[in-house]
Design a protein around this motif. Sequence first.
Motif, PDB file in Angstrom:
ATOM      1  N   ALA A 157       0.541  -0.511   0.147  1.00 17.46           N
ATOM      2  CA  ALA A 157      -0.282  -0.271   0.067  1.00 17.46           C
ATOM      3  C   ALA A 157       1.252   1.371  -0.021  1.00 17.46           C
ATOM      4  O   ALA A 157       1.852   0.846   0.249  1.00 17.46           O
ATOM      5  N   LEU A 158       0.245   2.243  -0.667  1.00 15.31           N
ATOM      6  CA  LEU A 158       0.920   3.775  -0.378  1.00 15.31           C
ATOM      7  C   LEU A 158       0.942   4.557   1.333  1.00 15.31           C
ATOM      8  O   LEU A 158      -0.181   4.392   1.491  1.00 15.31           O
ATOM      9  N   ALA A 159       1.767   5.285   1.451  1.00 12.58           N
ATOM     10  CA  ALA A 159       0.757   6.086   2.779  1.00 12.58           C
ATOM     11  C   ALA A 159       0.650   7.212   2.494  1.00 12.58           C
ATOM     12  O   ALA A 159       0.991   7.930   1.361  1.00 12.58           O
ATOM     13  N   LYS A 160      -1.028   7.200   2.580  1.00 14.32           N
ATOM     14  CA  LYS A 160      -1.862   8.526   2.420  1.00 14.32           C
ATOM     15  C   LYS A 160      -1.902   9.198   3.168  1.00 14.32           C
ATOM     16  O   LYS A 160      -2.942   8.944   4.342  1.00 14.32           O
ATOM     17  N   PRO A 161      -1.616  10.451   3.754  1.00  7.15           N
ATOM     18  CA  PRO A 161      -2.582  11.419   4.682  1.00  7.15           C
ATOM     19  C   PRO A 161      -3.949  11.710   4.621  1.00  7.15           C
ATOM     20  O   PRO A 161      -4.206  11.501   3.141  1.00  7.15           O
ATOM     21  N   ASP A 162      -4.553  11.346   5.669  1.00  2.00           N
ATOM     22  CA  ASP A 162      -5.789  11.332   6.045  1.00  2.00           C
ATOM     23  C   ASP A 162      -6.350  12.176   6.483  1.00  2.00           C
ATOM     24  O   ASP A 162      -6.037  12.337   7.500  1.00  2.00           O
TER      25      ASP A 162
END
Length: 173
Positions: free
Chosen positions: A123-128
């Motif tokens: 998975a990608l790290a994605k700011p939420d």
Amino acid sequence: MKTKIIYLLMACIFLVSCQNLNRPSGQMTRVERVVSGQTIEIADRSVAVPLLEPIRLIGIQAPDIRQNPWGQEARIQLEKLTLGQEVLLEFDTQEKDGFDRLLAYVWLGGKLINEYMVKEGLALAKPDFPNTKYMERLTNAQEKARLMGLGIWNPNQPMRQTPGEFRSQNLKQ
């Protein structure tokens, strides 16, 4: 000599008290189903007939399930890790996403599963935003996976589109 011992004791007490602050807290629950590399389901037992409730892992973006081979691989690995397991759901600022899924960090035996998925290149790290409690950990895990060429970062079979790009192109067709 007494002063050194006192400072040493104070430092130990400070370190021990700081460690307790870093322990996650939340809701213990059992994973009933894995939908994708970023969504699990738990049984909501607060109603007479338990319903499956979706939980979206905060801070990650797994490949779309149709994004071969990475979407299925991410789902399978998350399933191997969590299906049937008692996990701790740790919540952040925002309770639900736009699809009415609960948002949580998922812990299993002291391991942050969100981070594990990124670290293994699943998975990608994605700011939420505003849920950013572990964003630095997730970003560091992604950098390590990228440098090691793991999973979606494999130079022989890289993921060519982000999950968002893939979904927007495939919704038009």
